[in-house]
Design an enzyme around this catalytic site. Structure first.
Site, short mmCIF file in Angstrom:
data_model
loop_
_atom_site.label_atom_id
_atom_site.label_comp_id
_atom_site.label_asym_id
_atom_site.label_seq_id
_atom_site.Cartn_x
_atom_site.Cartn_y
_atom_site.Cartn_z
N ASP A 138 4.54 0.63 11.59
CA ASP A 138 3.26 0.02 11.22
C ASP A 138 3.09 -1.38 11.78
OD1 ASP A 138 2.38 2.23 9.89
OD2 ASP A 138 2.93 1.53 7.90
N ASP A 194 -5.52 8.38 9.08
CA ASP A 194 -5.67 7.75 10.38
C ASP A 194 -5.67 8.77 11.51
OD1 ASP A 194 -5.74 5.18 9.44
OD2 ASP A 194 -3.60 4.87 9.59
N ARG A 205 -5.07 10.53 2.75
CA ARG A 205 -3.74 10.94 3.21
C ARG A 205 -2.72 10.94 2.07
NH1 ARG A 205 -1.98 13.90 7.33
NH2 ARG A 205 0.21 14.11 6.86
N MET A 209 6.93 7.47 17.03
CA MET A 209 6.58 8.40 15.96
C MET A 209 5.17 8.98 16.07
SD MET A 209 8.42 6.71 12.65
CE MET A 209 10.12 6.16 12.72
N LYS A 220 0.82 -1.21 0.00
CA LYS A 220 0.00 0.00 0.00
C LYS A 220 0.86 1.26 0.00
CE LYS A 220 -2.64 2.98 2.97
NZ LYS A 220 -3.03 3.30 4.33
N ASN A 221 1.85 1.33 0.90
CA ASN A 221 2.63 2.55 1.03
C ASN A 221 3.45 2.84 -0.22
OD1 ASN A 221 1.61 2.97 3.58
ND2 ASN A 221 3.35 2.04 4.63
#
Length: 435
Positions: free
Chosen positions: A319, A121, A97, A341, A22-23
């Site tokens: 993640d 998110d 996002r 983070m 996805k990223n």
């Protein structure tokens, strides 16, 4: 709001193929705006965030053609920049996002960009400073309409420069790289992110005619070119899915083989799960997890409690901390999970505590998990998914629990994991999707 009804306590067995990353997809899809030529992309995950970005590109005038279940062709030869002035664009972009990464390509090729403050998110503040710092260093001017939360950027005369980023932001680095590839002169980015996804983006851009060196390091040098051409690109398997499946296998005591993992691109992810006591066998490019009745968390060499913390690549990805945390609840031993983070990403542990887990939330960034060694199984409850990664952690918890759980707001999970209920049910899970 849709829900999952999960009947826990079922062992799984079989093979599963991870979706495309996805990223990576969010970066690669934005990069199609850099060229008027055709770009074919394969292994695109069929998930909400990616599909919404494809829809946004189509609304901007990018020609999209579905070539197969996971493949698309894109051609941005007639981009309608006037669409950026519409309320429809602002609404759709603000809900996604990943839309922030259209700015770099738009500035590089068209000299201007506009965007609402992106959503995403609810995991804490995600600042935009790195993106705009890079654009400004390249010569762009931006104005922020605080009342309407809209960014206006003028990038008509981008010129290469040296910059030292204040943080190794993955999306920030990607955005700056995409802006710099068509800028005049040479750009040097120090403290650049170097995740495999960013390496993939740079490799793709180089195939299109860009001149990027230092790929895979934190020092990138980009020699600007006049134009970029078309190419074909295949996504990496999603490392977050792979890690999620490893944790799921351990929690449910299941025997699972994860296919086509590109293990050499996973960094320290496999070793971190091994430190949790989980047995992994590499079979070519597949990861086999045998069924384990018990798994024991390692300690440090001096006997002190293991700490798993997120770091910039090649450190452990943030993640997967939620997966480490939930997996530890049924391990033997104790682990401190340190989420550096994002300040709100541990706020799902109250649900795990309600399920019977022994977790001390030390502060918004740290949680100590005391493993129960399966002596006291989690129990099914009704809960709500707060974000993508916590949602999958709760799903894993529900699959390992006794009784039935209901997870609301699964639209969050669908944003990051394609058809996750169908794919897990094929292994023997009992997940029912409720309208």
């Amino acid at each position: 709001m849709a829900s999952f009804r999960v009947t826990g306590g079922t062992q799984l067995k079989g093979e599963i193929i991870p979706q495309g990353a996805k990223n990576e997809a969010l970066q690669i899809l934005c990069a199609v705006l850099l060229t008027p030529e055709k770009v074919d992309i394969h292994k695109i995950p069929n998930i909400r965030d990616v599909n919404k970005l494809i829809e946004l590109l189509a609304d901007m005038g990018v020609k999209t053609q579905k070539l197969g279940p996971e493949s698309y062709s894109f051609q941005a030869d007639e981009v309608n920049m006037d669409y950026l002035e519409t309320e429809d664009f602002l609404q759709k972009a603000s809900a996604l996002r990943g839309s922030v990464m259209i700015l770099g390509p738009l500035l590089a090729r068209f000299g201007k960009g506009k965007l609402s403050k992106p959503g995403g998110d609810k995991i804490g503040r995600r600042r935009m400073d790195t993106h705009f710092f890079g654009f400004q260093k390249l010569g762009a001017e931006f104005h922020y309409d605080a009342k309407n939360e809209i960014f206006h950027i003028d990038g008509k005369n981008l010129k290469g420069t040296y910059m030292l980023l204040d943080e190794a932001s993955v999306t920030g680095t990607a955005n700056i790289v995409m802006a710099a590839v068509l800028a005049e002169g040479t750009t040097t980015i120090y403290n650049a992110a170097c995740e495999p996804y960013l390496q993939q983006l740079c490799d793709m851009l180089n195939r299109m005619g860009a001149k990027i060196t230092g790929v895979g390091s934190n020092l990138l040098t980009i020699e600007g070119v006049k134009h970029l051409g078309g190419t074909a690109h295949t996504m990496l398997p999603d490392m977050i899915e792979i890690g999620s499946f490893i944790g799921m296998a351990a929690m449910t005591g299941s025997e699972i083989t994860i296919k086509d993992c590109q293990i050499h691109r996973l960094g320290i992810i496999p070793e971190t799960f091994r430190r949790m006591g989980i047995k992994l066998e590499f079979r070519g490019d597949d990861i086999h997890i045998p069924a384990q009745k018990h798994y024991e968390i390692e300690t440090f060499i001096d006997g002190s409690i293991l700490t798993v913390a997120d770091q910039i690549w090649p450190g452990f990805t943030p993640d997967l901390l939620s997966i480490i945390l939930v997996t530890a609840t049924q391990a033997k031993g104790t682990v401190l999970v340190h989420q550096k983070m994002f300040e709100s990403r541990l706020f799902f542990v109250d649900k795990l505590i309600d399920m019977g887990a022994q977790i001390i939330l030390c502060d918004p960034h740290r949680a100590t998990v005391i493993g129960l060694d399966r002596k006291y199984p989690l129990r099914g409850i009704k809960m709500t998914s707060p974000d993508i990664r916590a949602g999958v952690a709760l799903l894993i918890a529900a699959m390992s629990a006794t009784g039935t759980s209901v997870i609301d707001n699964i639209e969050q999970i669908d944003r990051g994991y394609q058809n996750i209920d169908e794919r897990l049910n094929a292994l023997g899970a009992k997940i029912e999707r409720l309208p």
